[in-house]
Design a protein around this motif. Structure first.
Motif, short mmCIF file in Angstrom:
data_model
loop_
_atom_site.label_atom_id
_atom_site.label_comp_id
_atom_site.label_asym_id
_atom_site.label_seq_id
_atom_site.Cartn_x
_atom_site.Cartn_y
_atom_site.Cartn_z
N LEU A 107 -52.04 -58.39 -30.70
CA LEU A 107 -53.39 -58.91 -30.54
C LEU A 107 -54.13 -58.12 -29.48
CD1 LEU A 107 -55.67 -61.00 -30.83
CD2 LEU A 107 -54.40 -62.50 -29.29
N GLY A 108 -55.27 -57.53 -29.86
CA GLY A 108 -56.14 -56.91 -28.87
C GLY A 108 -56.52 -55.48 -29.16
N ALA A 109 -57.40 -54.96 -28.33
CA ALA A 109 -57.93 -53.59 -28.35
C ALA A 109 -58.94 -53.39 -29.50
CB ALA A 109 -56.80 -52.56 -28.43
N ALA A 110 -59.57 -52.24 -29.47
CA ALA A 110 -60.50 -51.86 -30.54
C ALA A 110 -59.70 -51.69 -31.83
CB ALA A 110 -61.20 -50.56 -30.18
N ASN A 135 -57.50 -57.31 -33.98
CA ASN A 135 -58.14 -56.57 -32.88
C ASN A 135 -58.71 -57.54 -31.85
OD1 ASN A 135 -61.00 -57.10 -33.35
ND2 ASN A 135 -60.74 -55.87 -35.20
N GLY A 136 -59.13 -57.00 -30.70
CA GLY A 136 -59.52 -57.84 -29.58
C GLY A 136 -60.96 -58.31 -29.60
N PHE A 137 -61.64 -58.12 -30.72
CA PHE A 137 -63.06 -58.50 -30.78
C PHE A 137 -63.24 -59.52 -31.90
CE2 PHE A 137 -62.43 -54.62 -28.59
CZ PHE A 137 -63.26 -54.73 -27.48
N PHE A 138 -62.94 -60.76 -31.57
CA PHE A 138 -62.94 -61.87 -32.53
C PHE A 138 -63.67 -63.05 -31.90
CE2 PHE A 138 -59.22 -61.99 -29.85
CZ PHE A 138 -59.19 -63.30 -29.40
N VAL A 159 -50.53 -59.42 -26.01
CA VAL A 159 -51.95 -59.78 -25.92
C VAL A 159 -52.65 -58.74 -25.03
CG1 VAL A 159 -53.60 -61.60 -25.40
CG2 VAL A 159 -51.31 -62.20 -26.21
N ALA A 160 -53.34 -57.82 -25.68
CA ALA A 160 -53.95 -56.68 -24.99
C ALA A 160 -55.47 -56.84 -24.96
CB ALA A 160 -53.55 -55.37 -25.69
N LEU A 161 -55.93 -57.87 -24.26
CA LEU A 161 -57.36 -58.17 -24.18
C LEU A 161 -57.95 -57.79 -22.84
CD1 LEU A 161 -57.37 -61.76 -25.78
CD2 LEU A 161 -58.00 -59.61 -26.91
N GLY A 162 -57.13 -57.33 -21.90
CA GLY A 162 -57.60 -57.02 -20.55
C GLY A 162 -57.74 -58.28 -19.71
N PHE A 163 -57.86 -58.05 -18.41
CA PHE A 163 -58.05 -59.12 -17.42
C PHE A 163 -59.52 -59.54 -17.41
CE2 PHE A 163 -60.07 -59.41 -13.26
CZ PHE A 163 -59.53 -60.56 -12.74
N PRO A 164 -59.87 -60.80 -17.28
CA PRO A 164 -59.01 -61.99 -17.28
C PRO A 164 -58.87 -62.63 -18.66
CG PRO A 164 -61.24 -62.64 -16.69
CD PRO A 164 -61.30 -61.17 -17.03
N ILE A 185 -50.91 -57.59 -21.60
CA ILE A 185 -50.55 -56.20 -21.28
C ILE A 185 -51.75 -55.27 -21.11
CG2 ILE A 185 -48.21 -56.29 -22.26
CD1 ILE A 185 -49.47 -54.93 -24.78
N GLY A 186 -52.96 -55.84 -20.89
CA GLY A 186 -54.12 -55.01 -20.55
C GLY A 186 -54.42 -53.93 -21.59
N GLY A 187 -54.62 -52.71 -21.11
CA GLY A 187 -54.99 -51.61 -22.00
C GLY A 187 -53.80 -50.85 -22.57
N SER A 188 -52.65 -51.51 -22.68
CA SER A 188 -51.43 -50.80 -23.09
C SER A 188 -51.49 -50.22 -24.51
CB SER A 188 -50.21 -51.72 -22.98
OG SER A 188 -49.97 -52.03 -21.63
N PHE A 189 -52.22 -50.88 -25.43
CA PHE A 189 -52.31 -50.31 -26.79
C PHE A 189 -53.05 -48.97 -26.74
CE2 PHE A 189 -52.31 -54.71 -29.18
CZ PHE A 189 -51.00 -54.92 -28.78
N ASP A 190 -54.06 -48.89 -25.87
CA ASP A 190 -54.82 -47.63 -25.74
C ASP A 190 -53.89 -46.51 -25.26
OD1 ASP A 190 -58.05 -48.52 -25.67
OD2 ASP A 190 -56.62 -50.07 -25.12
N VAL A 191 -53.05 -46.82 -24.28
CA VAL A 191 -52.13 -45.82 -23.74
C VAL A 191 -51.08 -45.45 -24.79
CG1 VAL A 191 -50.43 -45.34 -21.92
CG2 VAL A 191 -52.45 -46.72 -21.40
N1 UDP Z 1 -60.47 -55.58 -25.01
C1 UDP Z 1 -60.38 -56.46 -26.07
N2 UDP Z 1 -61.35 -57.41 -26.23
C2 UDP Z 1 -62.41 -57.52 -25.39
C3 UDP Z 1 -62.50 -56.62 -24.30
C4 UDP Z 1 -61.51 -55.66 -24.13
O1 UDP Z 1 -59.43 -56.38 -26.84
O2 UDP Z 1 -63.24 -58.39 -25.61
C5 UDP Z 1 -59.40 -54.57 -24.84
C6 UDP Z 1 -59.88 -53.16 -24.65
O3 UDP Z 1 -60.19 -52.58 -25.91
C7 UDP Z 1 -58.67 -52.53 -24.02
C8 UDP Z 1 -58.07 -53.69 -23.20
O4 UDP Z 1 -58.69 -54.86 -23.69
O5 UDP Z 1 -57.72 -52.17 -25.00
C9 UDP Z 1 -58.28 -53.55 -21.72
O6 UDP Z 1 -59.67 -53.51 -21.50
P1 UDP Z 1 -60.29 -53.14 -20.10
O7 UDP Z 1 -59.84 -51.78 -19.70
O8 UDP Z 1 -61.75 -53.41 -20.16
O9 UDP Z 1 -59.61 -54.26 -19.19
P2 UDP Z 1 -58.79 -54.19 -17.83
O10 UDP Z 1 -58.50 -52.75 -17.53
O11 UDP Z 1 -59.71 -54.83 -16.86
O12 UDP Z 1 -57.55 -54.99 -18.09
#
Ligand code: UDP
Length: 194
Positions: A107-110, A135-138, A159-164, A185-191
């Motif tokens: 769950l998450g990321a573009a 994806n994270g835009f729902f 859950v890769a939606l970023g903080f918080p 796990i924050g931006g881990s899918f991007d990495v």
């Molecule tokens: N993201 C998401 N939904 C959102 C906003 C961000 O899935 O509504 C994803 C974003 O694509 C990226 C991850 O969350 O893969 C981390 O985003 P960001 O770098 O903005 O967050 P942070 O570094 O603060 O955790």
């Protein structure tokens, strides 16, 4: 001690390897689990955001994501053995999932990042059962996603939606689920996909 408190946030006092084993044991027992990987930004957020603080109180485990937390623990005289970051745990858990054929929900990321992530998982970790992905835009008000995750009977939910957002999403929905280790796990899918 089992936990080290930094500004009232209790960090689990563990190595990454031991913690991954803890999570695998919980997966085997189908024990629902909420894991927060917390960096200094997250700790600071609890100081002025009561709702976020309460959300973190729902977590089963909070790990030291980043050297800032490890340094802070040293300063208060209760050292933590190492940092236990979201990305490193994702890599360890993918390995474990590959061996044990766990069901994993992503769950998450573009969307293109998510699709690349799934392609890489299929090629590099063929033992993993992909329980589902979103994806994270729902729409957070739509109950379709939580129901889909519940029905997918996941062992593991990244859950890769970023903080918080990721902590708020997990904290807001964990009560609806019967099983699964849910980990922000924050931006881990991007990495991972990059
Ligand atoms: N993201 C998401 N939904 C959102 C906003 C961000 O899935 O509504 C994803 C974003 O694509 C990226 C991850 O969350 O893969 C981390 O985003 P960001 O770098 O903005 O967050 P942070 O570094 O603060 O955790």
């Amino acid at each position: 001690p089992q936990f080290v408190k930094i500004l009232d946030v209790p960090f689990i006092n563990t190595t990454r390897a031991a913690f991954i084993q803890t999570l695998q044991n919980r997966i085997e027992k189908k024990e629902k689990t909420f894991v927060v990987t917390a960096n200094p930004e997250i700790v600071m957020a609890t100081l002025d955001d009561e709702d976020y603080k309460r959300t973190l109180e729902k977590a089963d485990f909070i790990t030291a994501d980043g050297i800032g937390i490890v340094k802070a623990a040293q300063l208060v005289g209760e050292p933590l053995p190492e940092r236990v970051s979201g990305f490193d745990m994702m890599m360890d858990l993918l390995e474990a999932a590959n061996q044990k054929q766990y069901r994993v929900f992503f769950l998450g990321a573009a969307d293109h990042v998510l699709q690349q992530t799934l392609e890489k998982v299929k090629s590099d970790y063929p033992g993993i059962q992909i329980a589902g992905a979103q994806n994270g835009f729902f729409d957070w008000n739509d109950s379709v996603l939580p129901q889909m995750i519940k029905d997918s009977k996941p062992d593991l939910v990244f859950v890769a939606l970023g903080f918080p957002r990721q902590e708020n999403w997990i904290g807001g929905h964990i009560g609806q689920f019967n099983q699964g280790v849910f980990i922000g796990i924050g931006g881990s899918f991007d990495v991972f996909s990059g």
